[in-house]
Design a protein around this motif. Structure first.
Motif, PDB file in Angstrom:
ATOM      1  N   ALA A  75       0.830  -1.204   0.000  1.00  0.00           N
ATOM      2  CA  ALA A  75       0.000   0.000   0.000  1.00  0.00           C
ATOM      3  C   ALA A  75       0.864   1.254   0.000  1.00  0.00           C
ATOM      4  CB  ALA A  75      -0.935  -0.016   1.197  1.00  0.00           C
ATOM      5  N   LEU A  76       1.929   1.249   0.799  1.00  0.00           N
ATOM      6  CA  LEU A  76       2.808   2.415   0.841  1.00  0.00           C
ATOM      7  C   LEU A  76       3.518   2.605  -0.494  1.00  0.00           C
ATOM      8  CD1 LEU A  76       4.154   4.766   2.269  1.00  0.00           C
ATOM      9  CD2 LEU A  76       5.823   3.151   3.228  1.00  0.00           C
ATOM     10  N   ALA A  77       3.964   1.521  -1.114  1.00  0.00           N
ATOM     11  CA  ALA A  77       4.647   1.625  -2.401  1.00  0.00           C
ATOM     12  C   ALA A  77       3.749   2.252  -3.461  1.00  0.00           C
ATOM     13  CB  ALA A  77       5.118   0.246  -2.858  1.00  0.00           C
ATOM     14  N   GLY A  78       2.451   2.111  -3.310  1.00  0.00           N
ATOM     15  CA  GLY A  78       1.518   2.702  -4.260  1.00  0.00           C
ATOM     16  C   GLY A  78       1.229   4.167  -4.020  1.00  0.00           C
TER      17      GLY A  78
ATOM     18  N   PRO B 242       1.517  13.682  -3.223  1.00  0.00           N
ATOM     19  CA  PRO B 242       2.249  14.730  -2.509  1.00  0.00           C
ATOM     20  C   PRO B 242       1.751  14.959  -1.090  1.00  0.00           C
ATOM     21  CG  PRO B 242       0.702  15.702  -4.046  1.00  0.00           C
ATOM     22  CD  PRO B 242       0.659  14.222  -4.300  1.00  0.00           C
ATOM     23  N   ASN B 243       0.627  14.361  -0.751  1.00  0.00           N
ATOM     24  CA  ASN B 243       0.065  14.566   0.576  1.00  0.00           C
ATOM     25  C   ASN B 243       0.431  13.434   1.533  1.00  0.00           C
ATOM     26  OD1 ASN B 243      -1.339  16.460   2.116  1.00  0.00           O
ATOM     27  ND2 ASN B 243      -3.205  15.237   2.074  1.00  0.00           N
ATOM     28  N   VAL B 244       1.480  12.694   1.203  1.00  0.00           N
ATOM     29  CA  VAL B 244       1.969  11.618   2.060  1.00  0.00           C
ATOM     30  C   VAL B 244       3.374  11.983   2.544  1.00  0.00           C
ATOM     31  CG1 VAL B 244       2.664   9.186   2.157  1.00  0.00           C
ATOM     32  CG2 VAL B 244       0.589   9.845   0.913  1.00  0.00           C
TER      33      VAL B 244
ATOM     34  N   LEU C 134      11.514  -3.768  -2.587  1.00  0.00           N
ATOM     35  CA  LEU C 134      11.050  -2.446  -3.005  1.00  0.00           C
ATOM     36  C   LEU C 134      12.208  -1.453  -3.073  1.00  0.00           C
ATOM     37  CD1 LEU C 134       7.760  -2.579  -0.928  1.00  0.00           C
ATOM     38  CD2 LEU C 134       7.914  -2.429  -3.428  1.00  0.00           C
ATOM     39  N   PRO C 135      12.023  -0.322  -3.754  1.00  0.00           N
ATOM     40  CA  PRO C 135      13.135   0.610  -3.979  1.00  0.00           C
ATOM     41  C   PRO C 135      13.732   1.161  -2.686  1.00  0.00           C
ATOM     42  CG  PRO C 135      11.278   1.136  -5.411  1.00  0.00           C
ATOM     43  CD  PRO C 135      10.793   0.107  -4.444  1.00  0.00           C
ATOM     44  N   VAL C 136      15.025   1.407  -2.718  1.00  0.00           N
ATOM     45  CA  VAL C 136      15.763   1.984  -1.602  1.00  0.00           C
ATOM     46  C   VAL C 136      16.480   3.232  -2.096  1.00  0.00           C
ATOM     47  CG1 VAL C 136      17.686   1.649   0.005  1.00  0.00           C
ATOM     48  CG2 VAL C 136      16.063  -0.220  -0.414  1.00  0.00           C
TER      49      VAL C 136
END
Length: 294
Positions: free
Chosen positions: A10-13, A18-20, A131-133
């Motif tokens: 969910a976070l990766a999506g 911009p509001n996160v 996931l990306p780092v």
């Protein structure tokens, strides 16, 4: 929108939202520089680092615990400096099973900010999912030092009525002779019993407290247990007590928030926090100390 846990998927999506705001709060109580080193070596893209010793704690007096709470105004100014507003969705993560992230979650709720969640599984889950780092530390580079905004006197717009409540040492002391609530200690069982004390000068626990080591909230893979399992375990511990009559504490107010989050996940809402916790309690030799089992 979740207000307890969020998955890595969910976070990766949310990268394009911009509001996160994502906050890395990795920390080590024995090596205070370890969290920032870890952040610089790699973090979730766009994450900003916050330090539990220098930014998320007020000055220590020797009598107010190891991680005294800043004022609500100071905390709100800190988060506003990182671009957090009333509508921002905040995600916190660490590499310690969520104990530091849960503290940040609680702090924002103390400011009256509901749109905050802890990354379930933390940094290990993020890495495990491939996931990306990022190694870019620019999000932190231009922020003012804590002292620059600690003097702010006007309440920032982030402030709202608190969603969580606290009790102080005087209330905990009065509760021993006139019980109105039940204290739950989140420290390891051997620290609770007073067999060892690696952090504070006195070993033991607050008389009348129960023990729920915060690690019991997690599965073997570092994710939180299912809500129904947490509910069953806390219900058994509470023994018929209402959640609103529970006050959580630990060594310095951090891991207690892990138990608060676990109760929230379980749907057991309304428990409070004693922020000063054992490190504040034992700084006054006139306060009673218990040892052994509850």
């Amino acid at each position: 929108m979740t207000t307890t846990l969020i998955t890595t998927a969910a976070l990766a999506g949310m990268f394009d939202d911009p509001n996160v705001r994502v906050f890395d709060v990795r920390h080590d109580l024995m090596d205070h520089a370890a969290g920032r080193r870890a952040y610089e070596q790699g973090h979730i893209p766009g994450a900003r680092y916050l330090d539990h010793e220098t930014e998320l704690a007020a000055p220590r007096t020797g009598k107010n615990g190891r991680h005294p709470l800043p004022t609500r105004e100071q905390l709100a100014a800190l988060f506003e400096a990182h671009g957090v507003g009333p509508e921002t969705f905040v995600v916190a993560y660490d590499a310690s099973g969520g104990m530091y992230a849960a503290h940040l979650w609680w702090m924002l709720r103390w400011l009256g900010h509901e749109r905050v969640a802890v990354l379930d599984g933390g940094w290990q889950a993020w890495q495990g999912a491939g996931l990306p780092v990022s190694h870019d530390t620019a999000p932190n580079a231009s922020l003012p030092a804590t002292e620059a905004y600690a003097e702010q006197t006007e309440s920032p717009s982030l402030l709202a009525p608190p969603l969580v409540e606290t009790v102080d040492a005087d209330a905990v002391l009065a509760n021993i002779s006139d019980p109105r609530f039940t204290v739950i200690d989140a420290r390891a069982a051997n620290r609770f019993r007073g067999e060892v004390e690696p952090m504070d000068p006195v070993a033991g626990h607050i008389p009348g407290a129960l023990n729920r080591p915060n690690g019991e909230n997690l599965q073997a893979d570092g994710h939180f247990k299912r809500p129904e399992q947490l509910r069953a375990e806390f219900t058994a511990l509470l023994g018929g007590r209402e959640p609103a009559t529970i006050v959580h504490q630990c060594g310095s107010g951090i891991t207690a928030c892990h138990n608060l989050l676990a109760m929230e996940i379980a749907g057991l809402n309304g428990a409070r926090l004693y922020p000063g916790s054992w490190s504040e309690w034992c700084s006054d030799p006139s306060r009673p100390v218990a040892r052994g089992e509850a």
